[in-house]
Design a protein around this motif. Structure first.
Motif, PDB file in Angstrom:
ATOM      1  N   GLN A 117      41.165  49.499  42.399  1.00 46.40           N
ATOM      2  CA  GLN A 117      42.568  49.483  42.808  1.00 46.40           C
ATOM      3  C   GLN A 117      43.413  50.539  42.116  1.00 46.40           C
ATOM      4  O   GLN A 117      44.368  51.047  42.695  1.00 46.40           O
ATOM      5  CB  GLN A 117      43.160  48.098  42.565  1.00 46.40           C
ATOM      6  CG  GLN A 117      42.524  47.066  43.473  1.00 46.40           C
ATOM      7  CD  GLN A 117      42.953  45.659  43.144  1.00 46.40           C
ATOM      8  OE1 GLN A 117      43.176  45.310  41.993  1.00 46.40           O
ATOM      9  NE2 GLN A 117      43.060  44.839  44.173  1.00 46.40           N
ATOM     10  N   ASN A 118      43.098  50.899  40.892  1.00 47.87           N
ATOM     11  CA  ASN A 118      43.913  51.894  40.189  1.00 47.87           C
ATOM     12  C   ASN A 118      43.271  53.288  40.189  1.00 47.87           C
ATOM     13  O   ASN A 118      43.756  54.190  39.524  1.00 47.87           O
ATOM     14  CB  ASN A 118      44.208  51.445  38.755  1.00 47.87           C
ATOM     15  CG  ASN A 118      42.964  51.223  37.947  1.00 47.87           C
ATOM     16  OD1 ASN A 118      41.851  51.425  38.422  1.00 47.87           O
ATOM     17  ND2 ASN A 118      43.135  50.784  36.719  1.00 47.87           N
ATOM     18  N   ASN A 119      42.174  53.451  40.911  1.00 44.84           N
ATOM     19  CA  ASN A 119      41.512  54.740  41.119  1.00 44.84           C
ATOM     20  C   ASN A 119      41.133  55.443  39.807  1.00 44.84           C
ATOM     21  O   ASN A 119      41.226  56.659  39.691  1.00 44.84           O
ATOM     22  CB  ASN A 119      42.389  55.654  41.982  1.00 44.84           C
ATOM     23  CG  ASN A 119      41.614  56.828  42.547  1.00 44.84           C
ATOM     24  OD1 ASN A 119      40.396  56.785  42.641  1.00 44.84           O
ATOM     25  ND2 ASN A 119      42.310  57.877  42.902  1.00 44.84           N
ATOM     26  N   ASN A 120      40.671  54.664  38.818  1.00 45.19           N
ATOM     27  CA  ASN A 120      40.243  55.287  37.555  1.00 45.19           C
ATOM     28  C   ASN A 120      38.719  55.417  37.466  1.00 45.19           C
ATOM     29  O   ASN A 120      38.179  55.720  36.416  1.00 45.19           O
ATOM     30  CB  ASN A 120      40.783  54.503  36.356  1.00 45.19           C
ATOM     31  CG  ASN A 120      40.214  53.114  36.248  1.00 45.19           C
ATOM     32  OD1 ASN A 120      39.546  52.617  37.148  1.00 45.19           O
ATOM     33  ND2 ASN A 120      40.497  52.455  35.144  1.00 45.19           N
ATOM     34  N   LYS A 121      38.030  55.151  38.568  1.00 41.22           N
ATOM     35  CA  LYS A 121      36.578  55.328  38.695  1.00 41.22           C
ATOM     36  C   LYS A 121      35.760  54.432  37.773  1.00 41.22           C
ATOM     37  O   LYS A 121      34.654  54.768  37.376  1.00 41.22           O
ATOM     38  CB  LYS A 121      36.189  56.788  38.525  1.00 41.22           C
ATOM     39  CG  LYS A 121      36.754  57.679  39.616  1.00 41.22           C
ATOM     40  CD  LYS A 121      36.282  59.086  39.482  1.00 41.22           C
ATOM     41  CE  LYS A 121      36.658  60.002  40.590  1.00 41.22           C
ATOM     42  NZ  LYS A 121      37.890  59.877  41.264  1.00 41.22           N
ATOM     43  N   LYS A 122      36.318  53.259  37.434  1.00 36.98           N
ATOM     44  CA  LYS A 122      35.564  52.259  36.675  1.00 36.98           C
ATOM     45  C   LYS A 122      36.136  50.875  36.990  1.00 36.98           C
ATOM     46  O   LYS A 122      37.268  50.748  37.450  1.00 36.98           O
ATOM     47  CB  LYS A 122      35.616  52.537  35.172  1.00 36.98           C
ATOM     48  CG  LYS A 122      36.990  52.400  34.563  1.00 36.98           C
ATOM     49  CD  LYS A 122      36.953  52.612  33.058  1.00 36.98           C
ATOM     50  CE  LYS A 122      38.326  52.326  32.476  1.00 36.98           C
ATOM     51  NZ  LYS A 122      38.328  52.343  31.025  1.00 36.98           N
ATOM     52  N   TRP A 123      35.328  49.842  36.738  1.00 37.99           N
ATOM     53  CA  TRP A 123      35.768  48.477  36.958  1.00 37.99           C
ATOM     54  C   TRP A 123      36.689  48.061  35.824  1.00 37.99           C
ATOM     55  O   TRP A 123      36.410  48.332  34.654  1.00 37.99           O
ATOM     56  CB  TRP A 123      34.568  47.534  37.029  1.00 37.99           C
ATOM     57  CG  TRP A 123      34.965  46.104  37.172  1.00 37.99           C
ATOM     58  CD1 TRP A 123      35.342  45.466  38.314  1.00 37.99           C
ATOM     59  CD2 TRP A 123      35.047  45.130  36.134  1.00 37.99           C
ATOM     60  NE1 TRP A 123      35.647  44.161  38.058  1.00 37.99           N
ATOM     61  CE2 TRP A 123      35.478  43.923  36.711  1.00 37.99           C
ATOM     62  CE3 TRP A 123      34.811  45.151  34.770  1.00 37.99           C
ATOM     63  CZ2 TRP A 123      35.653  42.760  35.989  1.00 37.99           C
ATOM     64  CZ3 TRP A 123      34.992  43.999  34.044  1.00 37.99           C
ATOM     65  CH2 TRP A 123      35.403  42.815  34.659  1.00 37.99           C
ATOM     66  N   ASP A 124      37.792  47.421  36.186  1.00 36.66           N
ATOM     67  CA  ASP A 124      38.741  46.946  35.187  1.00 36.66           C
ATOM     68  C   ASP A 124      38.813  45.428  35.217  1.00 36.66           C
ATOM     69  O   ASP A 124      38.977  44.826  36.285  1.00 36.66           O
ATOM     70  CB  ASP A 124      40.143  47.512  35.453  1.00 36.66           C
ATOM     71  CG  ASP A 124      40.204  49.007  35.237  1.00 36.66           C
ATOM     72  OD1 ASP A 124      39.789  49.449  34.147  1.00 36.66           O
ATOM     73  OD2 ASP A 124      40.660  49.728  36.131  1.00 36.66           O
ATOM     74  N   PRO A 125      38.709  44.786  34.047  1.00 32.51           N
ATOM     75  CA  PRO A 125      38.843  43.327  33.995  1.00 32.51           C
ATOM     76  C   PRO A 125      40.313  42.947  34.137  1.00 32.51           C
ATOM     77  O   PRO A 125      41.206  43.786  34.083  1.00 32.51           O
ATOM     78  CB  PRO A 125      38.320  42.993  32.594  1.00 32.51           C
ATOM     79  CG  PRO A 125      38.602  44.216  31.795  1.00 32.51           C
ATOM     80  CD  PRO A 125      38.454  45.371  32.746  1.00 32.51           C
TER      81      PRO A 125
END
Length: 157
Positions: A117-125
Motif C-alpha cells: 500500500q505504501n509502495n516501499n517494496k516490502k511488507w509492512d506490519p
C-alpha cells in the motif's frame, strides 16, 4: 565473458554476458580485488562455474491475476518452502495483470502476493500506535512445475 554490468536498481547485483551456449562447463574467475564494495571492501579470488541447462529441462509459468486495485503497488514472490526464488514488483493499470515466467527449474512452488500500500517494496506490519493495519498478503498453491511444461494459472486475490 563478453561484458559485466551492474544492476541500476540494486548495485549488489551484476550481470555477466558471454557465449555460454556450449554444452560444456564454463568458469568465470574473479581475481582478488576485481569487485569493490562499500567502505573499500574487495573480493577475494573466486571461481564460479556456469553449467549449460537444456531449455527442455525448464518450465514456463503464466500467471493471470484478476481483481487487482488499479494504481496500487504489488509484490509478487515465487517461493519454495520458505525461500523466495523470484520477486517482482508491479503496479497494474487494469484490474488484471499477467506475468509470464520462463526458465524456471521444475519443482513445487507457491505464490505470495503482497498488497504494498505504501509502495516501499516490502511488507509492512501493522502499527498499533498509528492505528494502521498490516499490508494484506495472499498465498496461492501452484501445480507442480515439470520439465518442458507450460503451466497457465488464474489467481484472484
Amino acid at each position: 565473458v563478453t561484458s559485466i554490468s551492474y544492476d541500476t536498481i540494486d548495485p549488489r547485483k551484476f550481470y555477466i554476458q558471454g557465449n555460454f551456449n556450449s554444452k560444456k562447463e564454463s568458469k568465470v574467475i574473479f581475481s582478488e580485488g576485481a569487485i569493490e564494495a562499500w567502505f573499500n571492501a574487495k573480493n577475494k579470488l573466486d571461481t564460479f562455474r556456469i553449467n549449460y541447462i537444456e531449455k527442455a529441462s525448464l518450465s514456463r509459468l503464466k500467471l493471470a491475476f484478476d481483481s487487482l486495485q488499479i494504481g496500487y503497488s504489488y509484490i509478487f514472490q515465487l517461493i519454495t518452502n520458505t525461500n523466495v526464488a523470484l520477486e517482482k514488483h508491479f503496479i497494474p493499470n487494469t484490474t488484471s495483470q499477467e506475468l509470464v515466467l520462463t526458465n524456471i527449474f521444475p519443482g513445487n512452488y507457491k505464490v505470495r502476493l503482497i498488497h504494498d500500500q505504501n509502495n516501499n517494496k516490502k511488507w509492512d506490519p501493522g502499527n498499533y500506535t498509528n492505528k494502521t493495519q498490516a499490508e494484506v498478503v495472499w498465498y496461492f498453491g501452484l501445480p507442480e512445475l515439470r520439465a518442458d511444461w507450460d503451466i497457465d494459472v488464474k489467481l484472484k486475490p
